[in-house]
Design an enzyme around this catalytic site. Structure first.
Site, PDB file in Angstrom:
ATOM      1  N   GLY A 111     -26.868 -64.110  99.231  1.00  0.00           N
ATOM      2  CA  GLY A 111     -25.893 -64.100  98.132  1.00  0.00           C
ATOM      3  C   GLY A 111     -24.499 -63.864  98.689  1.00  0.00           C
ATOM      4  CG  ASP A 132     -27.430 -55.957  96.182  1.00  0.00           C
ATOM      5  OD1 ASP A 132     -26.693 -56.190  95.205  1.00  0.00           O
ATOM      6  OD2 ASP A 132     -28.342 -56.724  96.551  1.00  0.00           O
ATOM      7  NE  ARG A 159     -20.757 -54.097  67.598  1.00  0.00           N
ATOM      8  CZ  ARG A 159     -19.900 -55.105  67.562  1.00  0.00           C
ATOM      9  NH1 ARG A 159     -18.999 -55.253  68.527  1.00  0.00           N
ATOM     10  NH2 ARG A 159     -19.937 -55.978  66.600  1.00  0.00           N
ATOM     11  CG  MET A 194     -25.943 -58.600  89.860  1.00  0.00           C
ATOM     12  SD  MET A 194     -25.281 -59.903  90.926  1.00  0.00           S
ATOM     13  CE  MET A 194     -25.841 -61.360  90.070  1.00  0.00           C
ATOM     14  N   GLY A 195     -27.521 -55.342  91.871  1.00  0.00           N
ATOM     15  CA  GLY A 195     -27.876 -54.332  92.875  1.00  0.00           C
ATOM     16  C   GLY A 195     -29.303 -54.459  93.371  1.00  0.00           C
ATOM     17  NE  ARG A 196     -32.760 -59.318  95.322  1.00  0.00           N
ATOM     18  CZ  ARG A 196     -32.376 -60.295  96.105  1.00  0.00           C
ATOM     19  NH1 ARG A 196     -32.034 -60.023  97.350  1.00  0.00           N
ATOM     20  NH2 ARG A 196     -32.349 -61.525  95.673  1.00  0.00           N
ATOM     21  CD  GLU A 215     -29.956 -57.342  89.650  1.00  0.00           C
ATOM     22  OE1 GLU A 215     -29.748 -58.347  88.952  1.00  0.00           O
ATOM     23  OE2 GLU A 215     -29.812 -57.343  90.897  1.00  0.00           O
ATOM     24  NE  ARG A 238     -23.825 -57.169  68.568  1.00  0.00           N
ATOM     25  CZ  ARG A 238     -22.775 -57.917  68.257  1.00  0.00           C
ATOM     26  NH1 ARG A 238     -22.033 -58.467  69.204  1.00  0.00           N
ATOM     27  NH2 ARG A 238     -22.452 -58.116  67.005  1.00  0.00           N
ATOM     28  CB  ILE A 243     -18.214 -61.380  86.656  1.00  0.00           C
ATOM     29  CG1 ILE A 243     -18.143 -62.534  85.669  1.00  0.00           C
ATOM     30  CG2 ILE A 243     -16.894 -60.611  86.700  1.00  0.00           C
ATOM     31  CD1 ILE A 243     -17.913 -62.117  84.242  1.00  0.00           C
TER      32      ILE A 243
HETATM   33  O1  F6P Z   1     -28.053 -59.366  96.711  1.00  0.00           O
HETATM   34  C1  F6P Z   1     -26.949 -59.680  95.935  1.00  0.00           C
HETATM   35  C2  F6P Z   1     -27.363 -60.061  94.541  1.00  0.00           C
HETATM   36  O2  F6P Z   1     -26.198 -60.351  93.795  1.00  0.00           O
HETATM   37  C3  F6P Z   1     -28.228 -59.050  93.814  1.00  0.00           C
HETATM   38  O3  F6P Z   1     -27.505 -57.965  93.312  1.00  0.00           O
HETATM   39  C4  F6P Z   1     -28.869 -59.907  92.772  1.00  0.00           C
HETATM   40  O4  F6P Z   1     -30.116 -59.378  92.333  1.00  0.00           O
HETATM   41  C5  F6P Z   1     -29.080 -61.205  93.491  1.00  0.00           C
HETATM   42  O5  F6P Z   1     -28.157 -61.227  94.564  1.00  0.00           O
HETATM   43  C6  F6P Z   1     -28.852 -62.414  92.634  1.00  0.00           C
HETATM   44  O6  F6P Z   1     -29.064 -63.531  93.420  1.00  0.00           O
HETATM   45  P1  F6P Z   1     -28.791 -65.025  92.950  1.00  0.00           P
HETATM   46  O7  F6P Z   1     -27.319 -65.215  92.919  1.00  0.00           O
HETATM   47  O8  F6P Z   1     -29.435 -65.861  93.984  1.00  0.00           O
HETATM   48  O9  F6P Z   1     -29.409 -65.144  91.598  1.00  0.00           O
END
Ligand code: F6P
Length: 342
Positions: free
Chosen positions: A10, A127, A162, A169-171, A221, A265, A272
């Site tokens: 990524g 990440d 709300r 992100m961050g896996r 996530e 929500r 981004i």
């Molecule tokens: O490793 C970076 C990352 O942005 C993660 O945070 C995310 O889970 C993943 O890559 C998303 O990957 P892609 O852009 O391939 O969907």
């Protein structure tokens, strides 16, 4: 020397700053030549390259993404992948490779080093989950983008009474969620490192409404509810065996709305967080890592990854850096808990 450079996995802000530093010092100080391999490991695998000299790196310091392109290609999943890489490097007269990537790209670099390829690694990922380095570039930019989004969401959440759930992100590591949540004054922060209790989160949200403030919930996530499962975008695996995460924010917002009776929500920040210009911190870190990487190549210090430890840029064995993911220690998470629900 003729040195190949590639960026894999990524993308993240700061990749171009590394490429620029490597080429500028490599040419000016050591008179080396460079070749850019396109799209991660696909480049050396298929012989896809482009010129890479001083002219090509002019003006790229502030640019996000990577001028070389990226992919999640795993040569170890492709028939004769390693042989093909070795043949293409020889055909292009390449003596050494600088691989800029995260756990997957550098995992490949580690194995190729063991198989005799001259390689030096540079860590990158929003990440911040690579071992042996305190920070990876891209992370600071992602955190700042998420923080700014949270700042903006506070005002609209207040206006409409709300709950706003922000999925970041961050896996499998909660670094972005923790830092963006702390910096943005989130009401609750949920990380993959510790399963959460939805009832408790709903309690924090209620309490926040009692104080006449609308709650912002930051959820990584990869976060999971107690006795629940990680929410996946779909069941597909990439060539490194990773699932695509996404959807926990929506699930949580529905739960919170049902439990509190207050509208909830979701905002999914998504890519981004990976786009656009790097922060000053990331530009400086990426530049310093690039300078150290070209020094390592010049000295023939193969199989190393350049890393940030405290304020120093050091070299560590690639194998050490890719051994295990660096996740958020629970005591670091506990520091943030004092702000939950208040
Ligand atoms: O490793 C970076 C990352 O942005 C993660 O945070 C995310 O889970 C993943 O890559 C998303 O990957 P892609 O852009 O391939 O969907």
């Amino acid at each position: 020397m003729r040195i190949g450079v590639l960026t894999g996995g990524g993308d993240c802000p700061g990749l171009n700053a590394v490429i620029r530093a490597v080429v500028r010092k490599g040419v000016a100080t050591y008179s080396h030549e460079f070749v850019g391999f396109r799209d991660g490991w696909k480049g050396p695998l298929e012989g896809l390259s482009r010129p890479l000299g001083i002219a090509e790196v002019r003006g790229i310091l502030p640019r996000g993404g990577t001028i070389l392109g990226s992919s999640r290609t795993n040569p170890f999943k492709i028939e004769n992948g390693v042989e093909r890489i070795k043949e293409n490097l020889a055909a292009q007269g390449v003596d050494a490779l600088i691989a800029i990537g995260g756990e997957d790209t550098l995992g490949v670099a580690t194995k190729l080093h063991e198989l005799g390829v001259h390689v030096v690694g540079v860590p990158k990922t929003i990440d911040n989950d690579l071992g042996a380095t305190d920070y990876t570039f891209g992370f600071d930019t992602a955190v700042n983008i998420a923080m700014e989004a949270i700042d903006r969401l506070h005002t609209t959440a207040e206006s409409h009474h709300r709950t706003l759930v922000v999925e970041v992100m961050g896996r499998h590591a909660g670094w972005i969620a923790l830092h963006a949540g702390l910096a943005g004054g989130a009401n609750v922060i949920l990380l993959p490192e510790r399963q959460f209790d939805v009832e408790q989160v709903a309690g924090y949200v209620e309490k926040r409404f009692q104080h006449q403030y609308a709650p912002i919930v930051v959820v990584a996530e990869g976060a999971q509810p107690l006795d629940g499962q990680m929410v996946l975008h779909n069941q597909e695996l990439d060539s490194f065996g990773h699932v695509r995460l996404g959807g926990i924010g929506q699930w949580l917002a529905e739960q919170l709305e049902a439990k509190t009776g207050k509208e909830a929500r979701t905002v999914v920040l998504g890519h981004i967080q990976r786009g656009g210009t790097p922060t000053a911190f990331d530009r400086v870190l990426a530049t310093r890592l690039g300078l150290q990487a070209i020094d390592a190549v010049h000295e023939g210090d193969w199989g190393k990854m350049v890393a940030m430890q405290s304020t120093d840029i050091v070299r560590v064995p690639l194998a050490e850096a890719t051994r295990e993911l660096k996740t958020v220690p629970l005591e670091r998470y506990a520091e943030a808990e004092v702000f939950f629900g208040s």
